[in-house]
Motif scaffolding. Structure first.
Motif, PDB file in Angstrom:
ATOM      1  N   PRO A  92      49.080  -4.047  23.078  1.00 37.66           N
ATOM      2  CA  PRO A  92      48.806  -5.300  22.363  1.00 37.66           C
ATOM      3  C   PRO A  92      49.463  -5.347  20.993  1.00 37.66           C
ATOM      4  O   PRO A  92      49.796  -6.435  20.492  1.00 37.66           O
ATOM      5  CB  PRO A  92      47.271  -5.319  22.266  1.00 37.66           C
ATOM      6  CG  PRO A  92      46.833  -3.912  22.507  1.00 37.66           C
ATOM      7  CD  PRO A  92      47.852  -3.311  23.420  1.00 37.66           C
ATOM      8  N   GLU A  93      49.655  -4.173  20.378  1.00 40.66           N
ATOM      9  CA  GLU A  93      50.329  -4.145  19.083  1.00 40.66           C
ATOM     10  C   GLU A  93      51.774  -4.628  19.213  1.00 40.66           C
ATOM     11  O   GLU A  93      52.283  -5.333  18.335  1.00 40.66           O
ATOM     12  CB  GLU A  93      50.303  -2.721  18.512  1.00 40.66           C
ATOM     13  CG  GLU A  93      48.921  -2.172  18.226  1.00 40.66           C
ATOM     14  CD  GLU A  93      48.286  -1.468  19.422  1.00 40.66           C
ATOM     15  OE1 GLU A  93      47.282  -0.749  19.233  1.00 40.66           O
ATOM     16  OE2 GLU A  93      48.793  -1.640  20.560  1.00 40.66           O
ATOM     17  N   VAL A 123      52.895  -6.669  21.622  1.00 36.02           N
ATOM     18  CA  VAL A 123      52.802  -8.108  21.902  1.00 36.02           C
ATOM     19  C   VAL A 123      52.666  -8.889  20.599  1.00 36.02           C
ATOM     20  O   VAL A 123      53.340  -9.911  20.387  1.00 36.02           O
ATOM     21  CB  VAL A 123      51.614  -8.399  22.835  1.00 36.02           C
ATOM     22  CG1 VAL A 123      51.412  -9.911  22.989  1.00 36.02           C
ATOM     23  CG2 VAL A 123      51.829  -7.753  24.195  1.00 36.02           C
ATOM     24  N   LYS A 124      51.818  -8.401  19.701  1.00 35.68           N
ATOM     25  CA  LYS A 124      51.577  -9.091  18.429  1.00 35.68           C
ATOM     26  C   LYS A 124      52.777  -8.984  17.494  1.00 35.68           C
ATOM     27  O   LYS A 124      53.252  -9.987  16.950  1.00 35.68           O
ATOM     28  CB  LYS A 124      50.335  -8.518  17.758  1.00 35.68           C
ATOM     29  CG  LYS A 124      50.010  -9.166  16.418  1.00 35.68           C
ATOM     30  CD  LYS A 124      48.769  -8.540  15.787  1.00 35.68           C
ATOM     31  CE  LYS A 124      48.478  -9.158  14.418  1.00 35.68           C
ATOM     32  NZ  LYS A 124      47.279  -8.519  13.788  1.00 35.68           N
ATOM     33  N   ASP A 125      53.283  -7.755  17.300  1.00 31.97           N
ATOM     34  CA  ASP A 125      54.373  -7.542  16.328  1.00 31.97           C
ATOM     35  C   ASP A 125      55.625  -8.317  16.703  1.00 31.97           C
ATOM     36  O   ASP A 125      56.318  -8.849  15.826  1.00 31.97           O
ATOM     37  CB  ASP A 125      54.713  -6.058  16.240  1.00 31.97           C
ATOM     38  CG  ASP A 125      53.608  -5.224  15.605  1.00 31.97           C
ATOM     39  OD1 ASP A 125      52.688  -5.808  14.997  1.00 31.97           O
ATOM     40  OD2 ASP A 125      53.672  -3.980  15.725  1.00 31.97           O
ATOM     41  N   GLU A 138      55.702 -10.995  18.595  1.00 33.65           N
ATOM     42  CA  GLU A 138      55.353 -12.405  18.832  1.00 33.65           C
ATOM     43  C   GLU A 138      55.727 -12.855  20.248  1.00 33.65           C
ATOM     44  O   GLU A 138      56.282 -13.934  20.453  1.00 33.65           O
ATOM     45  CB  GLU A 138      56.049 -13.310  17.811  1.00 33.65           C
ATOM     46  CG  GLU A 138      55.737 -12.971  16.362  1.00 33.65           C
ATOM     47  CD  GLU A 138      56.525 -13.825  15.390  1.00 33.65           C
ATOM     48  OE1 GLU A 138      55.950 -14.794  14.857  1.00 33.65           O
ATOM     49  OE2 GLU A 138      57.724 -13.530  15.193  1.00 33.65           O
ATOM     50  N   GLU A 167      54.022 -13.876  22.791  1.00 32.01           N
ATOM     51  CA  GLU A 167      53.422 -15.115  23.308  1.00 32.01           C
ATOM     52  C   GLU A 167      54.169 -16.338  22.793  1.00 32.01           C
ATOM     53  O   GLU A 167      54.289 -17.349  23.495  1.00 32.01           O
ATOM     54  CB  GLU A 167      51.944 -15.167  22.936  1.00 32.01           C
ATOM     55  CG  GLU A 167      51.109 -14.101  23.652  1.00 32.01           C
ATOM     56  CD  GLU A 167      49.641 -14.182  23.313  1.00 32.01           C
ATOM     57  OE1 GLU A 167      49.273 -14.956  22.389  1.00 32.01           O
ATOM     58  OE2 GLU A 167      48.845 -13.472  23.959  1.00 32.01           O
ATOM     59  N   ARG A 168      54.687 -16.260  21.604  1.00 32.56           N
ATOM     60  CA  ARG A 168      55.489 -17.361  21.046  1.00 32.56           C
ATOM     61  C   ARG A 168      56.722 -17.618  21.891  1.00 32.56           C
ATOM     62  O   ARG A 168      57.206 -18.750  22.001  1.00 32.56           O
ATOM     63  CB  ARG A 168      55.894 -17.018  19.614  1.00 32.56           C
ATOM     64  CG  ARG A 168      56.850 -18.007  18.965  1.00 32.56           C
ATOM     65  CD  ARG A 168      57.260 -17.519  17.587  1.00 32.56           C
ATOM     66  NE  ARG A 168      58.252 -18.390  16.969  1.00 32.56           N
ATOM     67  CZ  ARG A 168      58.859 -18.142  15.814  1.00 32.56           C
ATOM     68  NH1 ARG A 168      58.563 -17.041  15.146  1.00 32.56           N
ATOM     69  NH2 ARG A 168      59.765 -18.972  15.336  1.00 32.56           N
ATOM     70  N   ALA A 224      44.953  -9.406  27.127  1.00 28.35           N
ATOM     71  CA  ALA A 224      44.275 -10.400  26.293  1.00 28.35           C
ATOM     72  C   ALA A 224      42.922  -9.893  25.810  1.00 28.35           C
ATOM     73  O   ALA A 224      41.922 -10.614  25.813  1.00 28.35           O
ATOM     74  CB  ALA A 224      44.115 -11.710  27.054  1.00 28.35           C
ATOM     75  N   GLY A 225      42.884  -8.621  25.415  1.00 29.20           N
ATOM     76  CA  GLY A 225      41.661  -8.052  24.886  1.00 29.20           C
ATOM     77  C   GLY A 225      40.699  -7.516  25.916  1.00 29.20           C
ATOM     78  O   GLY A 225      39.661  -6.939  25.555  1.00 29.20           O
ATOM     79  N   SER A 230      62.833 -12.528  20.994  1.00 30.19           N
ATOM     80  CA  SER A 230      62.241 -12.057  19.747  1.00 30.19           C
ATOM     81  C   SER A 230      63.256 -11.263  18.940  1.00 30.19           C
ATOM     82  O   SER A 230      63.382 -11.447  17.717  1.00 30.19           O
ATOM     83  CB  SER A 230      61.016 -11.189  20.055  1.00 30.19           C
ATOM     84  OG  SER A 230      60.481 -10.630  18.879  1.00 30.19           O
ATOM     85  N   HIS A 241      58.605   1.375  20.701  1.00 30.71           N
ATOM     86  CA  HIS A 241      57.966   1.213  19.391  1.00 30.71           C
ATOM     87  C   HIS A 241      58.077   2.500  18.581  1.00 30.71           C
ATOM     88  O   HIS A 241      58.490   2.501  17.421  1.00 30.71           O
ATOM     89  CB  HIS A 241      56.498   0.832  19.602  1.00 30.71           C
ATOM     90  CG  HIS A 241      55.645   0.955  18.366  1.00 30.71           C
ATOM     91  ND1 HIS A 241      55.116   2.167  17.950  1.00 30.71           N
ATOM     92  CD2 HIS A 241      55.202   0.029  17.475  1.00 30.71           C
ATOM     93  CE1 HIS A 241      54.406   1.986  16.856  1.00 30.71           C
ATOM     94  NE2 HIS A 241      54.440   0.705  16.547  1.00 30.71           N
TER      95      HIS A 241
END
Length: 529
Positions: free
Chosen positions: A65-66, A68-70, A72, A74-75, A229-230, A252, A519
């Motif tokens: 998830p880190e 996915v977030k870093d 972006e 989903e964007r 998704a958590g 990205s 990563h």
């Protein structure tokens, strides 16, 4: 002659992850991909006119998830879809269909044992606890095995504290998973042969081992490390197929200046004065960079692209002995109708079984038989099959309404066949054997089969550049994990040759669509600047 700060060899998900992180830190980065599309094993392709699928890797859960977030993601279009159900079938017509509903699942277990449901809940609790401990290590560089510095000692201390926080029972179970044999764990927890077969199947997808092999139990922990998704431990599909992940990663990276070149096969990693200085392509073009990050597997990276002459002799010998084989065969089926399972007829309507991960396994012993057959160079017949019908959840994968695509992961299928046989010659016979077995579960499979794609271990090597067709870049066994993956002198992503780094699944924490090696390699490269 073009020059960059860092060249990434291989545009799979880990290579793209490394590139995106480095570009965000201000580096000029170029990704070189041998195929005409980026994504490596995480791609969506039309394998038959009007039918698209995740043709290699096909489920998501382990993607951090880190990351996915870093990045972006989903964007840029990453949309995971949880896979709610799991179905375990055998040719006798017995099945376990698990949906997550307690009353339903308890009744399913009760068909085979009055105690195994409670045992499975307790087992899952242990797996989740131990898996959570492993998950904490995935985005960390492993401490060095020898000549430890202060940071390595701190890392070991933190890991020790995490282990110490487990109760005595959990510490014992942790050691069982690390060094114990799956059959011992399975026999300890469960009484029903059906439930034992289900749990045995959990070691199969990323493994190549019998139930008697110490350390093979580690594969049981993979599903506990993942999340969507958590939702801890959840598995799922991706809207548009697995290629949506890597396309999002590519976009990205490109948004921050990453240059991606396809049809750019690397022939050689160049070295000057004992340091990496770039690469030479198969076309003869030379591209310079002070850093090269290889998303290729360890054998291909060190022994083919770099060359043993640039490495310590003992290191080269150890890499030559690194075990790379996963005995995996992938099939993608184009179907004119929704498949109907004889054990769970639905009258042509979508049912929970169609929206499941589907495992065809006869017994725990079936896994052993498949392994020993493959070790002799004979494709398992019948194989153990993990199947999914992604179009039941994502209908946009097919052009015609009512049509479907189905994925089959077939184990165990050896890379080298016995008696000098060739996969190119034997593939049609093996496909026929696989379809014969599937026909016992889906009687109309040949009638509704419009087309198919089959990727043998040899095909996986040819198409993706995976040595031995190993989807994990090296077997996931205790002596090939953590600060020994792929070698103590390359386990922190840097290698014995200055400027050369590993960023693929041959490094910690290993295979699967995780983004973790990519990563971690990027962090190490930036720290070494």
């Amino acid at each position: 002659m073009t020059a960059y700060d860092t060249i990434i060899i291989g545009g799979g998900h880990n290579g793209l992850t490394t590139a995106a992180y480095l570009a965000r830190a201000g580096q000029r980065v170029c990704v070189l991909e041998r195929r005409s599309i980026v994504g490596g094993a995480a791609v969506t392709e039309e394998f038959h006119p009007g039918y698209r699928n995740s043709v290699f890797s096909y489920v998501v859960s382990l993607l951090r998830p880190e990351v996915v977030k870093d990045l972006e993601l989903e964007r840029y279009g990453y949309r995971p879809i949880p896979l709610e159900n799991s179905l375990y079938l055998d040719s006798r017509g017995d099945y376990l269909l698990l949906t997550g509903d307690e009353a339903h699942d308890r009744a399913q277990f009760a068909k085979f044992s009055p105690t195994d449901y409670e045992a499975y809940m307790a087992f899952e609790q242990v797996v989740d606890q131990v898996g959570g401990l492993l998950a904490k290590q995935w985005l960390k560089e492993p401490p060095r095995l020898g000549d430890q510095g202060v940071s390595d000692l701190i890392s070991m201390l933190k890991l020790g504290v995490d282990v110490f926080r487990l109760d005595a029972e959990s510490r014992w179970r942790l050691m069982q998973f690390f060094i114990g044999a799956p059959e011992t764990i399975i026999d300890r927890w469960f009484e029903s042969p059906k439930v034992k077969a289900m749990v045995a199947a959990h070691i199969m997808p990323a493994n190549y081992a019998p139930l008697s092999q110490p350390g093979a139990s580690l594969a049981m922990l993979h599903h506990a490390v993942g999340e969507i998704a958590g939702r801890k431990g959840a598995w799922g599909l991706v809207k548009g197929g697995m290629g949506s992940i890597t396309q999002a990663m590519a976009q990205s990276g490109q948004a921050h200046g990453v240059e991606i070149r396809t049809d750019a096969s690397v022939a050689k990693i160049n070295v000057e004065s004992g340091r990496v200085c770039g690469v030479t392509l198969e076309s003869g073009e030379v591209i310079r960079a002070q850093t090269v990050a290889a998303n290729t597997d360890p054998k291909r990276t060190f022994l083919k692209l770099l060359g043993a002459e640039h490495l310590p002799a003992s290191f080269s010998k150890d890499i030559g002995a690194f075990r790379q084989e996963s005995a995996s065969l992938r099939m993608n089926l184009a179907l004119s109708e929704l498949p109907e399972f004889s054990a769970l007829p639905s009258g042509g309507a979508l049912s929970p079984c169609h929206k499941s991960s589907i495992t065809l396994i006869e017994s725990a012993e079936h896994l052993n038989e498949a392994f020993h057959s493959a070790r002799k160079g004979i494709p398992a017949s019948p194989p153990i099959i993990e199947a999914i019908i992604p179009s039941a959840i994502d209908p946009d994968l097919v052009d015609k309404p009512g049509h479907h695509v189905m994925s089959l992961l077939c184990k165990y299928m050896p890379y080298q066949l016995s008696e000098g046989q060739s996969w190119d010659e034997q593939k049609p016979a093996v496909i026929a054997q696989i379809l014969d077995y599937v026909e016992g579960f889906i009687p109309d499979i040949r009638r509704i089969l419009v087309g198919h794609q089959c990727m043998t271990p040899l095909d996986l090597e040819r198409v993706l550049g995976l040595t031995g067709g190993d989807i994990c870049h090296g077997r996931l066994e205790p002596d090939q994990l953590f600060n020994m993956r792929p070698h103590p002198d390359a386990a922190q992503y840097a290698t014995p040759v200055p400027g050369l780094y590993l960023c693929g699944s041959g490094a910690h924490p290993g295979g699967g669509v995780t983004g973790a090696p990519g990563h971690n390699a990027a962090q190490r490269i930036l720290r070494d600047l």
